[in-house]
Design a protein around this motif. Structure first.
Motif, PDB file in Angstrom:
ATOM      1  N   GLY B  51      63.803  53.141  48.363  1.00 32.53           N
ATOM      2  CA  GLY B  51      63.705  51.797  47.815  1.00 32.53           C
ATOM      3  C   GLY B  51      62.964  51.876  46.487  1.00 32.53           C
ATOM      4  O   GLY B  51      61.858  52.428  46.441  1.00 32.53           O
ATOM      5  N   VAL B  52      63.588  51.353  45.419  1.00 27.67           N
ATOM      6  CA  VAL B  52      62.940  51.441  44.098  1.00 27.67           C
ATOM      7  C   VAL B  52      62.471  50.043  43.670  1.00 27.67           C
ATOM      8  O   VAL B  52      63.262  49.103  43.598  1.00 27.67           O
ATOM      9  CB  VAL B  52      63.906  52.036  43.041  1.00 27.67           C
ATOM     10  CG1 VAL B  52      63.171  52.247  41.720  1.00 27.67           C
ATOM     11  CG2 VAL B  52      64.484  53.351  43.529  1.00 27.67           C
ATOM     12  N   ASP B  53      61.165  49.948  43.382  1.00 29.59           N
ATOM     13  CA  ASP B  53      60.562  48.669  42.992  1.00 29.59           C
ATOM     14  C   ASP B  53      60.671  48.504  41.478  1.00 29.59           C
ATOM     15  O   ASP B  53      59.742  48.793  40.731  1.00 29.59           O
ATOM     16  CB  ASP B  53      59.095  48.675  43.446  1.00 29.59           C
ATOM     17  CG  ASP B  53      58.448  47.317  43.252  1.00 29.59           C
ATOM     18  OD1 ASP B  53      59.165  46.371  42.889  1.00 29.59           O
ATOM     19  OD2 ASP B  53      57.231  47.221  43.481  1.00 29.59           O
ATOM     20  N   VAL B  54      61.841  48.055  41.029  1.00 31.49           N
ATOM     21  CA  VAL B  54      62.090  47.942  39.591  1.00 31.49           C
ATOM     22  C   VAL B  54      61.275  46.805  38.997  1.00 31.49           C
ATOM     23  O   VAL B  54      60.718  46.908  37.904  1.00 31.49           O
ATOM     24  CB  VAL B  54      63.607  47.733  39.335  1.00 31.49           C
ATOM     25  CG1 VAL B  54      63.897  47.612  37.847  1.00 31.49           C
ATOM     26  CG2 VAL B  54      64.399  48.871  39.940  1.00 31.49           C
ATOM     27  N   GLN B  55      61.171  45.667  39.724  1.00 33.80           N
ATOM     28  CA  GLN B  55      60.506  44.474  39.166  1.00 33.80           C
ATOM     29  C   GLN B  55      59.006  44.448  39.432  1.00 33.80           C
ATOM     30  O   GLN B  55      58.347  43.452  39.157  1.00 33.80           O
ATOM     31  CB  GLN B  55      61.168  43.222  39.755  1.00 33.80           C
ATOM     32  CG  GLN B  55      62.590  43.068  39.269  1.00 33.80           C
ATOM     33  CD  GLN B  55      63.360  42.036  40.069  1.00 33.80           C
ATOM     34  OE1 GLN B  55      62.930  41.601  41.129  1.00 33.80           O
ATOM     35  NE2 GLN B  55      64.514  41.646  39.541  1.00 33.80           N
ATOM     36  N   ASN B  56      58.484  45.535  39.988  1.00 32.75           N
ATOM     37  CA  ASN B  56      57.057  45.661  40.297  1.00 32.75           C
ATOM     38  C   ASN B  56      56.553  44.513  41.170  1.00 32.75           C
ATOM     39  O   ASN B  56      55.561  43.829  40.837  1.00 32.75           O
ATOM     40  CB  ASN B  56      56.263  45.752  38.982  1.00 32.75           C
ATOM     41  CG  ASN B  56      54.989  46.565  39.164  1.00 32.75           C
ATOM     42  OD1 ASN B  56      54.805  47.190  40.217  1.00 32.75           O
ATOM     43  ND2 ASN B  56      54.131  46.557  38.180  1.00 32.75           N
ATOM     44  N   ILE B  87      59.476  55.020  49.192  1.00 34.38           N
ATOM     45  CA  ILE B  87      59.319  53.892  48.246  1.00 34.38           C
ATOM     46  C   ILE B  87      58.828  54.454  46.915  1.00 34.38           C
ATOM     47  O   ILE B  87      57.904  55.273  46.891  1.00 34.38           O
ATOM     48  CB  ILE B  87      58.298  52.858  48.781  1.00 34.38           C
ATOM     49  CG1 ILE B  87      58.797  52.255  50.103  1.00 34.38           C
ATOM     50  CG2 ILE B  87      58.048  51.780  47.755  1.00 34.38           C
ATOM     51  CD1 ILE B  87      57.772  51.351  50.757  1.00 34.38           C
ATOM     52  N   LYS B  88      59.440  54.010  45.852  1.00 27.92           N
ATOM     53  CA  LYS B  88      58.984  54.428  44.520  1.00 27.92           C
ATOM     54  C   LYS B  88      59.068  53.230  43.575  1.00 27.92           C
ATOM     55  O   LYS B  88      59.797  52.270  43.856  1.00 27.92           O
ATOM     56  CB  LYS B  88      59.862  55.566  43.992  1.00 27.92           C
ATOM     57  CG  LYS B  88      59.578  56.902  44.682  1.00 27.92           C
ATOM     58  CD  LYS B  88      60.381  58.006  44.070  1.00 27.92           C
ATOM     59  CE  LYS B  88      60.108  59.304  44.808  1.00 27.92           C
ATOM     60  NZ  LYS B  88      58.749  59.782  44.581  1.00 27.92           N
ATOM     61  N   GLY B  89      58.357  53.331  42.472  1.00 28.34           N
ATOM     62  CA  GLY B  89      58.399  52.251  41.504  1.00 28.34           C
ATOM     63  C   GLY B  89      58.872  52.747  40.144  1.00 28.34           C
ATOM     64  O   GLY B  89      59.063  53.948  39.941  1.00 28.34           O
ATOM     65  N   GLY B  90      59.104  51.816  39.227  1.00 23.13           N
ATOM     66  CA  GLY B  90      59.486  52.173  37.865  1.00 23.13           C
ATOM     67  C   GLY B  90      60.972  52.334  37.670  1.00 23.13           C
ATOM     68  O   GLY B  90      61.770  51.674  38.335  1.00 23.13           O
ATOM     69  N   ASP B  91      61.325  53.214  36.730  1.00 22.00           N
ATOM     70  CA  ASP B  91      62.727  53.405  36.354  1.00 22.00           C
ATOM     71  C   ASP B  91      63.521  54.041  37.513  1.00 22.00           C
ATOM     72  O   ASP B  91      63.051  54.986  38.155  1.00 22.00           O
ATOM     73  CB  ASP B  91      62.775  54.303  35.119  1.00 22.00           C
ATOM     74  CG  ASP B  91      64.192  54.519  34.654  1.00 22.00           C
ATOM     75  OD1 ASP B  91      64.851  53.513  34.351  1.00 22.00           O
ATOM     76  OD2 ASP B  91      64.640  55.686  34.659  1.00 22.00           O
ATOM     77  N   VAL B  92      64.741  53.544  37.742  1.00 21.59           N
ATOM     78  CA  VAL B  92      65.549  54.004  38.883  1.00 21.59           C
ATOM     79  C   VAL B  92      65.872  55.484  38.748  1.00 21.59           C
ATOM     80  O   VAL B  92      65.698  56.256  39.702  1.00 21.59           O
ATOM     81  CB  VAL B  92      66.858  53.174  38.997  1.00 21.59           C
ATOM     82  CG1 VAL B  92      67.671  53.642  40.185  1.00 21.59           C
ATOM     83  CG2 VAL B  92      66.546  51.708  39.128  1.00 21.59           C
ATOM     84  N   ALA B  93      66.317  55.905  37.538  1.00 18.38           N
ATOM     85  CA  ALA B  93      66.749  57.294  37.350  1.00 18.38           C
ATOM     86  C   ALA B  93      65.587  58.258  37.584  1.00 18.38           C
ATOM     87  O   ALA B  93      65.747  59.286  38.255  1.00 18.38           O
ATOM     88  CB  ALA B  93      67.326  57.484  35.952  1.00 18.38           C
ATOM     89  N   VAL B  94      64.397  57.895  37.056  1.00 14.50           N
ATOM     90  CA  VAL B  94      63.219  58.759  37.232  1.00 14.50           C
ATOM     91  C   VAL B  94      62.840  58.832  38.707  1.00 14.50           C
ATOM     92  O   VAL B  94      62.559  59.913  39.252  1.00 14.50           O
ATOM     93  CB  VAL B  94      62.030  58.225  36.379  1.00 14.50           C
ATOM     94  CG1 VAL B  94      60.778  59.041  36.643  1.00 14.50           C
ATOM     95  CG2 VAL B  94      62.396  58.243  34.908  1.00 14.50           C
TER      96      VAL B  94
END
Lengths: 354, 254
Positions: B51-56, B87-94
């Protein structure tokens, strides 16, 4: 004759245990028959006799359930493109003659050595045929399994197919062109064995594979046609003598029609050599089982001495190992179906949200 | 930022091949979940849900992703597939690249939008998108068809089952008298023969539909199962060569 039947009908108590036993054996027998073409019903005759059914009624009722079961199995496998109807009926014709020869041999032995001699002949035939053919089929199945699963036409079949001895017959589904005269010994042996040990398929299917060059899949499917034709003829004969107990037939049929269709479905999942593997396993265990029954007949003929308790124990071992043969066959079929179904994986979907 | 949530009790550092399933903003569509479980089952891979937290969104995101990941892992578990969640945050590709290195043995990445794929050009493993359009015509047709055929089979099973039960009841309510009449022999022999044929039709049809209803049906025909054919090799007959004679005076008159 009618009196014997009526006495039997009064004698059998159809309680829940009996009904469940017949239904279950019918189901497992049907499963094995649907898969290897025959061999599922051999436990039923001794099984029914253990419930108190007289031998003739047990044989007649077993045969009367076998032919509709074979018909349903053949129809199902025909839809999968596995049945060669022409091959089935050609073999059934000579198998009919084989049955008559088998009955004549049985009568001759019965007249000369009595019932014990006849039983000994049946058991020795069982052991001899099943051990020789069973080991050959098992070796072939293991070789195919090691070499990657591709079936090859046997050398004998190749040679027979290359001999142009009219009339030549082309069996389209089996993809075989062979002289009619080479089908005759297979049919005769099938009928002879059917009249002797009631399971003609133990020689019919290997005969089709190794003499005629038919694949295990088509041979086991076409054997159901032979079993249907022979079984129907035999059932009419028994029914005319009033030997069929319809209650027993219908209970067994209830289980076996479920089993035979599952067995037929199973053939579409597994590799072809699994049919040979299951057949060889059952044949060899049954051979051992019949081996345990031989001392009883040798004792009755006065050839050996053995106390009654040991004979009883051997008889029980014989019956239990026969049930074990059927159960082993059914387990291999279900396990290979399960394995193959897992390979053709299709998971359940998420439940739809409200 | 990296956080591992073990959903199954097995070790999450299993040395098995994995498919990385990416849910941007912690959202995994049903289509994506179904597809990734199917593919993982067929390929014999495990699943790693990211799950990527793009919108913080912080805690709100974590709550959302936990619910979604639990649903995915339960679905995977029902089908015997191991599943871990990250779970990770920031840019999706990174985030995806980091997850690939941490998880090890990722075969490919599954996402549910073509737009996300386009933003992941530099990711070291192939990225595949799954269409999650709810109005996808194919899906609707398929599910409608499967629902209708299932209800037809159910109706047939019930119909033949009732007919079979009625036939058995008819015989077994008068079992002894029926058995005695059927065992009279002679021309009465027709009775047991006709009866077993009729029963095998009704009960056989019931058995067929029952197995279909339980999902036990024949596998599709496999062309590789054909037996070896023994036949003489056809001798290639030399075809006679066609010669065309061109008449040079053909159009002289015109």
């Amino acid at each position: 004759m009618h009196d014997v039947a009526n006495v039997a009908l009064k004698f059998i108590d159809l309680n829940v245990y009996n009904i469940l036993f017949l239904f279950l054996v019918g189901f497992i027998g049907g499963l094995v028959s649907g898969f290897i073409g025959s061999g599922g019903a051999f436990v039923l005759t001794p099984g029914m006799m253990s419930l108190g059914v007289p031998g003739t009624i047990a044989v007649a009722s077993n045969m009367c359930h076998k032919f509709p079961k074979a018909m349903v199995g053949a129809y199902k496998r025909f839809k999968y493109g596995q049945v060669d109807l022409k091959l089935g009926f050609v073999l059934a014709a000579s198998a009919g003659v084989g049955v008559q020869i088998g009955i004549k041999i049985q009568r001759w032995i019965l007249a000369k050595w009595g019932p014990a001699g006849s039983d000994l002949y049946v058991s020795v035939s069982f052991v001899a045929v099943l051990v020789i053919v069973g080991l050959y089929v098992l070796r072939d199945a293991l070789n195919i399994s090691k070499s990657g699963g591709a079936e090859k036409v046997a050398l004998l079949a190749r040679k027979l197919q290359s001999i142009n001895l009219p009339p030549m017959i082309t069996f389209k589904t089996a993809n075989v062109r062979i002289s009619f005269w080479f089908t005759v010994p297979v049919g005769l042996a099938t009928g002879l064995l059917a009249a002797t040990i009631a399971v003609g398929g133990f020689i019919g299917v290997p005969g089709m594979i190794y003499m005629l060059g038919v694949s295990g899949l088509v041979a086991s499917a076409s054997e159901l046609v032979v079993a249907f034709a022979m079984g129907m003829g035999g059932s009419i004969n028994w029914a005319m003598h009033g030997m069929v107990d319809i209650r027993l037939v219908l209970i067994i049929l209830a289980g076996s029609l479920l089993g035979v269709q599952l067995g037929a479905i199973g053939t579409t999942y597994v590799k072809d050599y699994m049919i040979k593997m299951v057949m060889a396993t059952i044949m060899l265990i049954v051979a051992v089982s019949r081996g345990f029954a031989i001392p009883k007949y040798l004792k009755a003929l006065g050839l050996i001495t053995m106390d009654g308790g040991t004979i009883k124990v051997l008889e029980t071992i014989s019956f239990v190992s026969m049930c074990f043969a059927l159960l082993t066959g059914a387990t291999i079929i279900l396990a290979s179906m399960w394995k193959a179904k897992r390979a053709a994986y299709s998971p359940e979907s998420l439940p739809a949200e409200a | 930022m990296s956080k591992l949530i073990e959903t199954n009790k097995k070790d999450d550092l299993r040395n098995s091949r994995k498919i990385l399933v990416v849910g941007v903003n912690g959202l995994f569509s049903d289509n994506l979940m179904n597809h990734c479980v199917q593919v993982a089952g067929r390929l014999g891979c495990d699943l790693a849900a990211l799950g990527v937290d793009v919108q913080n969104d912080g805690p709100e995101f974590e709550k959302r992703v936990l619910g979604q990941a639990l649903k995915l892992c339960e679905h995977a578990d029902r089908n015997g597939i191991h599943c871990t969640t990250m779970i990770k945050g920031g840019d999706v590709a990174v985030a995806v690249e980091e997850a690939i290195h941490e998880t090890k043995r990722v075969e490919f990445v599954l996402v549910d939008s073509q737009a996300i794929v386009e933003g992941m050009n530099n990711v070291s493993v192939p990225v595949v998108s799954v269409s999650s359009d709810p109005n996808h015509k194919g899906d609707n047709v398929m599910s409608a068809h499967s629902e209708s055929s299932k209800s037809t089979v159910l109706a047939k099973t019930a119909g033949y089952g009732l007919a079979s039960a009625a036939c058995y009841a008819a015989v077994f309510t008068h079992a002894n008298s029926v058995a005695q009449v059927f065992a009279k022999g002679g021309l009465y022999a027709a009775l047991p023969i006709v009866t077993v044929l009729a029963f095998s039709f009704v009960h056989g049809a019931f058995a067929h539909n029952l197995w279909s209803l339980l999902g036990i049906e024949a596998a599709p025909r496999d062309s590789a199962r054909k037996t070896e054919v023994v036949q003489k090799r056809k001798v290639q007959r030399q075809r006679p060569r066609a010669y065309a004679q061109v008449n040079p005076f053909h159009n002289m008159d015109q």
